[in-house]
Motif scaffolding. Structure first.
Motif, PDB file in Angstrom:
ATOM      1  N   ASP A   1       0.783  -1.348   0.063  1.00  0.00           N
ATOM      2  CA  ASP A   1       0.087   0.040  -0.106  1.00  0.00           C
ATOM      3  C   ASP A   1       0.832   1.256  -0.062  1.00  0.00           C
ATOM      4  OD1 ASP A   1      -2.417  -1.610  -0.088  1.00  0.00           O
ATOM      5  OD2 ASP A   1      -2.683  -1.459   2.282  1.00  0.00           O
ATOM      6  N   GLU A   2       1.956   1.166   0.910  1.00  0.00           N
ATOM      7  CA  GLU A   2       2.740   2.342   0.805  1.00  0.00           C
ATOM      8  C   GLU A   2       3.492   2.584  -0.544  1.00  0.00           C
ATOM      9  OE1 GLU A   2       4.937   3.130   5.254  1.00  0.00           O
ATOM     10  OE2 GLU A   2       5.410   1.036   4.236  1.00  0.00           O
ATOM     11  N   LEU A   3       3.903   1.795  -1.109  1.00  0.00           N
ATOM     12  CA  LEU A   3       4.504   1.918  -2.542  1.00  0.00           C
ATOM     13  C   LEU A   3       3.518   2.409  -3.688  1.00  0.00           C
ATOM     14  CD1 LEU A   3       6.885  -1.372  -2.901  1.00  0.00           C
ATOM     15  CD2 LEU A   3       7.490   1.105  -2.860  1.00  0.00           C
ATOM     16  N   LEU A   4       2.223   1.854  -3.566  1.00  0.00           N
ATOM     17  CA  LEU A   4       1.005   2.333  -4.402  1.00  0.00           C
ATOM     18  C   LEU A   4       0.871   3.783  -4.115  1.00  0.00           C
ATOM     19  CD1 LEU A   4      -1.221  -0.820  -4.461  1.00  0.00           C
ATOM     20  CD2 LEU A   4       0.326   0.169  -6.282  1.00  0.00           C
ATOM     21  N   GLU A   5       0.554   4.220  -2.828  1.00  0.00           N
ATOM     22  CA  GLU A   5       0.614   5.477  -2.421  1.00  0.00           C
ATOM     23  C   GLU A   5       1.778   6.389  -3.007  1.00  0.00           C
ATOM     24  OE1 GLU A   5      -1.748   8.735  -0.826  1.00  0.00           O
ATOM     25  OE2 GLU A   5      -2.232   6.763  -1.234  1.00  0.00           O
ATOM     26  N   LEU A   6       2.753   6.057  -2.935  1.00  0.00           N
ATOM     27  CA  LEU A   6       3.973   6.821  -3.094  1.00  0.00           C
ATOM     28  C   LEU A   6       3.978   6.984  -4.751  1.00  0.00           C
ATOM     29  CD1 LEU A   6       6.615   8.073  -1.912  1.00  0.00           C
ATOM     30  CD2 LEU A   6       7.567   6.154  -2.766  1.00  0.00           C
ATOM     31  N   ALA A   7       3.610   5.769  -5.449  1.00  0.00           N
ATOM     32  CA  ALA A   7       3.663   6.092  -7.134  1.00  0.00           C
ATOM     33  C   ALA A   7       2.697   6.906  -7.245  1.00  0.00           C
ATOM     34  CB  ALA A   7       3.480   4.627  -7.506  1.00  0.00           C
ATOM     35  N   ARG A   8       1.785   6.949  -6.561  1.00  0.00           N
ATOM     36  CA  ARG A   8       0.387   7.697  -7.170  1.00  0.00           C
ATOM     37  C   ARG A   8       0.784   9.473  -7.355  1.00  0.00           C
ATOM     38  NH1 ARG A   8      -3.858  10.721  -4.551  1.00  0.00           N
ATOM     39  NH2 ARG A   8      -3.078  10.186  -2.770  1.00  0.00           N
TER      40      ARG A   8
END
Length: 260
Positions: free
Chosen positions: A62-69
């Motif tokens: 979830d953290e990586l996906l949020e960062l990529a957003r």
């Protein structure tokens, strides 16, 4: 995102060089590698977009996906797991790293409140821990003389855990010149006769602390400029404290004495 899987790829080789502390210099700036979710999040929060974001293939959270957003696709690439392991400086990487631009050592500004000068502190872990402590107690700036570990080295970055983005940092500083021009009280720890107990001495609200090399301490030229010489009381038979620990004790005692 563009996928890179070959170790012969020019972009991979460039990132690998940066990850091994071979920084690229570009005028008044230099490029460095930030590894891990926390450092990348701190960069986005305090400095904005990176020049390049590198994600590991098939690493999801979830953290990586949020960062990529928050990142435009043109600024992102994906490395295969083997390539990401080749650039990682930690045992278990977190699946992301940034290439960013940071200022090179340039002219420094004179402090007006609480600041700290490191004199030839060579251990990156000590430097990083000092930076983290300096932010925690609300210091204005940290200055480093030639001979100190680079604040942008991978070991310092990992130890400081994002402190770089919350405080002024000045490298390659002439320590004596700084102390004279600042015109503030100069506080130095010392085991020599005449030093006073840290916990029984009234500390100034503003001033520049000076902490020295792990083996030799503060250089004589800087020690001679001290307004106050202080010792940290220790149990009998103990020769000295680690410089990062000594720094933390002194800074927190000053903070304690001047709490609002």
């Amino acid at each position: 995102m563009r996928l890179i899987e070959s170790k012969d790829n020019a972009l991979f080789k460039r990132v690998q060089r940066l990850a091994h502390d071979r920084r690229e210099v570009d005028g008044a700036e230099q490029r460095v590698w930030l590894e891990g979710i926390h450092l990348c999040q701190m960069w986005l929060e305090h400095r904005g977009l990176p020049e390049l974001a590198v994600f590991e293939l098939d690493r999801h959270s979830d953290e990586l996906l949020e960062l990529a957003r928050f990142l435009p696709g043109r600024a992102c690439v994906t490395f295969s797991a083997s390539l990401m392991n080749a650039v990682s400086q930690v045992g278990q990487g977190q699946g992301v790293g940034f290439v960013v631009r940071v200022p090179r050592a340039t002219q420094w500004t004179v402090p007006s409140g609480r600041a700290l000068l490191l004199d030839q502190v060579q251990d990156p872990g000590n430097v990083g821990t000092v930076l983290r402590t300096a932010v925690a107690v609300g210091l204005e700036a940290v200055y480093l003389t030639p001979g100190c570990a680079s604040v942008w080295s991978q070991k310092v970055l990992r130890s400081a855990q994002g402190a770089h983005f919350s405080i002024q940092l000045h490298e390659q500083v002439d320590g004596a010149d700084l102390l004279v021009k600042a015109g503030l009280p100069v506080l130095v720890t010392s085991l020599e006769q005449g030093a006073t107990d840290l916990y029984e001495t009234a500390l100034p609200d503003a001033g520049v602390w000076v902490f020295g090399n792990e083996g030799q301490g503060v250089s004589p030229a800087l020690a001679a400029l001290a307004s106050q010489r202080l010792f940290i009381p220790q149990a009998p038979g103990v020769e000295s404290l680690n410089v990062a620990i000594a720094t933390a004790l002194c800074l927190y005692e000053q903070r304690r004495q001047h709490r609002a």
